[in-house]
Scaffold this motif. Structure first.
Motif, PDB file in Angstrom:
ATOM      1  N   GLY A 237       0.810  -1.213   0.000  1.00 54.27           N
ATOM      2  CA  GLY A 237       0.000   0.000   0.000  1.00 54.27           C
ATOM      3  C   GLY A 237       0.839   1.256   0.000  1.00 54.27           C
ATOM      4  N   LEU A 238       0.264   2.334   0.465  1.00 54.11           N
ATOM      5  CA  LEU A 238       0.875   3.653   0.405  1.00 54.11           C
ATOM      6  C   LEU A 238       2.133   3.725   1.270  1.00 54.11           C
ATOM      7  CD1 LEU A 238       0.017   6.256  -1.099  1.00 54.11           C
ATOM      8  CD2 LEU A 238      -1.072   7.020   1.010  1.00 54.11           C
ATOM      9  N   THR A 239       3.243   4.152   0.657  1.00 50.21           N
ATOM     10  CA  THR A 239       4.498   4.259   1.397  1.00 50.21           C
ATOM     11  C   THR A 239       4.456   5.454   2.346  1.00 50.21           C
ATOM     12  OG1 THR A 239       5.555   5.701  -0.237  1.00 50.21           O
ATOM     13  CG2 THR A 239       5.767   3.306  -0.560  1.00 50.21           C
ATOM     14  N   PRO A 240       5.305   5.464   3.387  1.00 51.05           N
ATOM     15  CA  PRO A 240       5.332   6.618   4.302  1.00 51.05           C
ATOM     16  C   PRO A 240       5.594   7.936   3.579  1.00 51.05           C
ATOM     17  CG  PRO A 240       6.505   4.775   5.273  1.00 51.05           C
ATOM     18  CD  PRO A 240       6.171   4.361   3.864  1.00 51.05           C
ATOM     19  N   GLU A 241       6.518   7.933   2.612  1.00 57.88           N
ATOM     20  CA  GLU A 241       6.843   9.169   1.891  1.00 57.88           C
ATOM     21  C   GLU A 241       5.652   9.671   1.082  1.00 57.88           C
ATOM     22  OE1 GLU A 241      10.105  10.896  -1.351  1.00 57.88           O
ATOM     23  OE2 GLU A 241      10.090   8.761  -0.833  1.00 57.88           O
ATOM     24  N   ALA A 242       5.015   8.753   0.348  1.00 58.55           N
ATOM     25  CA  ALA A 242       3.857   9.143  -0.455  1.00 58.55           C
ATOM     26  C   ALA A 242       2.690   9.548   0.433  1.00 58.55           C
ATOM     27  CB  ALA A 242       3.441   7.994  -1.378  1.00 58.55           C
ATOM     28  N   ALA A 243       2.532   8.855   1.562  1.00 57.90           N
ATOM     29  CA  ALA A 243       1.456   9.199   2.491  1.00 57.90           C
ATOM     30  C   ALA A 243       1.609  10.625   3.006  1.00 57.90           C
ATOM     31  CB  ALA A 243       1.446   8.212   3.657  1.00 57.90           C
ATOM     32  N   LYS A 244       2.833  11.006   3.307  1.00 51.87           N
ATOM     33  CA  LYS A 244       3.094  12.375   3.768  1.00 51.87           C
ATOM     34  C   LYS A 244       2.775  13.383   2.663  1.00 51.87           C
ATOM     35  CE  LYS A 244       6.736  15.308   5.726  1.00 51.87           C
ATOM     36  NZ  LYS A 244       8.172  15.377   6.119  1.00 51.87           N
ATOM     37  N   ASP A 245       3.193  13.057   1.442  1.00 60.29           N
ATOM     38  CA  ASP A 245       2.936  13.946   0.301  1.00 60.29           C
ATOM     39  C   ASP A 245       1.444  14.165   0.086  1.00 60.29           C
ATOM     40  OD1 ASP A 245       5.649  14.135  -0.221  1.00 60.29           O
ATOM     41  OD2 ASP A 245       5.625  12.747  -1.922  1.00 60.29           O
ATOM     42  N   LEU A 246       0.668  13.082   0.199  1.00 64.67           N
ATOM     43  CA  LEU A 246      -0.753  13.124  -0.137  1.00 64.67           C
ATOM     44  C   LEU A 246      -1.653  13.488   1.037  1.00 64.67           C
ATOM     45  CD1 LEU A 246      -0.780   9.862  -2.286  1.00 64.67           C
ATOM     46  CD2 LEU A 246      -1.169  12.165  -3.189  1.00 64.67           C
ATOM     47  N   GLY A 247      -1.097  13.444   2.240  1.00 69.12           N
ATOM     48  CA  GLY A 247      -1.914  13.715   3.428  1.00 69.12           C
ATOM     49  C   GLY A 247      -2.826  12.571   3.787  1.00 69.12           C
ATOM     50  N   LEU A 248      -2.363  11.335   3.513  1.00 66.29           N
ATOM     51  CA  LEU A 248      -3.158  10.133   3.769  1.00 66.29           C
ATOM     52  C   LEU A 248      -2.394   9.198   4.707  1.00 66.29           C
ATOM     53  CD1 LEU A 248      -4.345   9.376   0.112  1.00 66.29           C
ATOM     54  CD2 LEU A 248      -5.757  10.280   1.976  1.00 66.29           C
ATOM     55  N   PRO A 249      -3.062   8.222   5.302  1.00 71.42           N
ATOM     56  CA  PRO A 249      -2.388   7.281   6.198  1.00 71.42           C
ATOM     57  C   PRO A 249      -1.465   6.324   5.435  1.00 71.42           C
ATOM     58  CG  PRO A 249      -4.765   7.301   6.581  1.00 71.42           C
ATOM     59  CD  PRO A 249      -4.525   8.018   5.297  1.00 71.42           C
ATOM     60  N   THR A 250      -0.332   6.038   6.014  1.00 73.54           N
ATOM     61  CA  THR A 250       0.574   5.031   5.459  1.00 73.54           C
ATOM     62  C   THR A 250      -0.126   3.673   5.410  1.00 73.54           C
ATOM     63  OG1 THR A 250       2.517   6.176   6.320  1.00 73.54           O
ATOM     64  CG2 THR A 250       2.770   3.838   5.827  1.00 73.54           C
ATOM     65  N   GLY A 251       0.130   2.935   4.318  1.00 70.52           N
ATOM     66  CA  GLY A 251      -0.337   1.560   4.240  1.00 70.52           C
ATOM     67  C   GLY A 251      -1.729   1.347   3.690  1.00 70.52           C
ATOM     68  N   ILE A 252      -2.478   2.431   3.384  1.00 66.53           N
ATOM     69  CA  ILE A 252      -3.797   2.182   2.813  1.00 66.53           C
ATOM     70  C   ILE A 252      -3.632   1.533   1.439  1.00 66.53           C
ATOM     71  CG2 ILE A 252      -4.893   4.072   4.075  1.00 66.53           C
ATOM     72  CD1 ILE A 252      -5.071   5.581   1.419  1.00 66.53           C
ATOM     73  N   ALA A 253      -4.602   0.732   1.046  1.00 66.28           N
ATOM     74  CA  ALA A 253      -4.505  -0.028  -0.199  1.00 66.28           C
ATOM     75  C   ALA A 253      -4.464   0.899  -1.407  1.00 66.28           C
ATOM     76  CB  ALA A 253      -5.692  -0.975  -0.316  1.00 66.28           C
TER      77      ALA A 253
END
Length: 366
Positions: A237-253
């Motif tokens: 799922g969503l990587t920590p770096e991408a999660a920070k960029d997008l404002g979403l939780p890490t690991g979502i599908a």
């Protein structure tokens, strides 16, 4: 219902990258639109028929709109993320850095847009081969597909781009890689724009015949030897770096991507029409025709068996709906031509000013 109370909703984020802008939407588990945002993206036209974009600019726009649509939400209720985009070509080096697709050497402009027509000579030569893969694109490959663009890069930008390139992505697959770090490609992009077969894989003889034997030699690692059906879950799922960029939780599908028109086609072909009194109610999905309108228009239909029609793209197996063959036809830039007509009218500046004022007034009153 549980314990007499309704379970909290789950939410899903969709990001749609069109020709001129990025849109993000949040929908609930019933498919109801909860929030929407749009952000323009940059385009360059350094010379006639050359149309370029920046993958970094597109990703930045994805981040802006996504942060806007989830603002104030309970992020723990967001269960998944999906991307669709235009079938533009993204070029990156071994370290996943942008490479220039232009004579100016500007590496920011590392995307050859879908509507780019620089590879006319290359596509003519490809079509002259009459290779068997061409029967799956209506008999004649379009200059807007990826093979001629790749051949143009090899013949025109060998030192500054081709020799340094390690990853060629369709834009939807670039976005899913950016979100997950997974370099797997979606069947949708590879089958519809890259001559991949869901049943047979890549055809070595085609790439060798057109002068792109480079891909065969490295087992297609530069253009995709890990292939997943659209909607398949990517990695962790969503990587920590991408999660920070997008404002979403890490690991979502995060789902394997779709081409933008095909995302719309899937929604139309698969729509639940029960109780609406439509003529297609109770009829098989193969009786439906999806017409997707944007910068271009695309007519899409699916069938249980392959249908070969000269001049009509496809049949593409499992590219949009698993287990079904897709055929598509339409006209490029029909929406853009309508824009051109409207914007060229003498009354356009006045109407645009009124529309802008109305939008501003509505936003202030809210």
């Amino acid at each position: 219902m549980f314990g007499g109370e309704q379970e909290p909703d789950n939410y899903y984020v969709g990001i749609d990258v069109g020709t001129g802008s990025v849109r993000a939407a949040v929908v609930d588990q019933r498919g109801v639109l909860v929030a929407y945002s749009e952000q323009p993206i940059k385009k360059w036209e350094p010379q006639f028929n050359h149309h370029e974009q920046s993958s970094e600019d597109i990703w930045a726009a994805c981040c802006v709109v996504t942060k806007k649509v989830v603002q104030g939400m309970d992020l723990s209720r967001i269960r998944g993320l999906g991307f669709d985009a235009t079938c533009s070509l993204v070029v990156l080096d071994k370290q996943f850095r942008p490479l220039p697709v232009n004579h100016e050497g500007d590496s920011r402009r590392n995307v050859i847009m879908w509507l780019d027509h620089r590879a006319v000579s290359q596509v003519h030569r490809i079509n002259e081969t009459k290779h068997s893969v061409l029967q799956y694109v209506g008999g004649v490959m379009s200059v807007e597909m990826q093979a001629p663009k790749l051949l143009w890069l090899k013949e025109n930008l060998k030192e500054t781009c081709w020799d340094k390139a390690r990853h060629f992505f369709d834009l939807p697959d670039f976005l899913s890689w950016k979100a997950t770090g997974v370099i797997a490609r979606s069947l949708c992009s590879l089958v519809c724009k890259w001559t991949y077969s869901a049943e047979k894989g890549w055809d070595d003889s085609f790439w060798k015949l057109i002068g792109l034997e480079d891909f065969v030699a490295d087992n297609y690692s530069k253009i995709g030897n890990q292939v997943l059906p659209p909607g398949a879950s990517l990695g962790s799922g969503l990587t920590p770096e991408a999660a920070k960029d997008l404002g979403l939780p890490t690991g979502i599908a995060v789902a394997a991507s779709l081409i933008d028109a095909h995302a719309g086609g899937l929604g139309v072909i698969g729509a639940d029409v029960r109780g609406n009194g439509l003529i297609c109610e109770g009829q098989p999905v193969t009786s439906r025709l999806a017409i997707i309108c944007g910068t271009s228009s695309c007519h899409m239909g699916i069938s249980k068996d392959p249908i070969f029609v000269p001049g009509i793209w496809g049949p593409y197996f499992s590219a949009m709906v698993p287990g079904f063959w897709l055929n598509e036809g339409g006209q490029s830039v029909t929406g853009k031509l309508i824009d051109h007509m409207v914007q060229g009218h003498a009354a356009f500046p006045e109407l645009q000013a009124k529309a802008t004022a109305r939008t501003w007034n509505n936003s202030v009153s809210e």
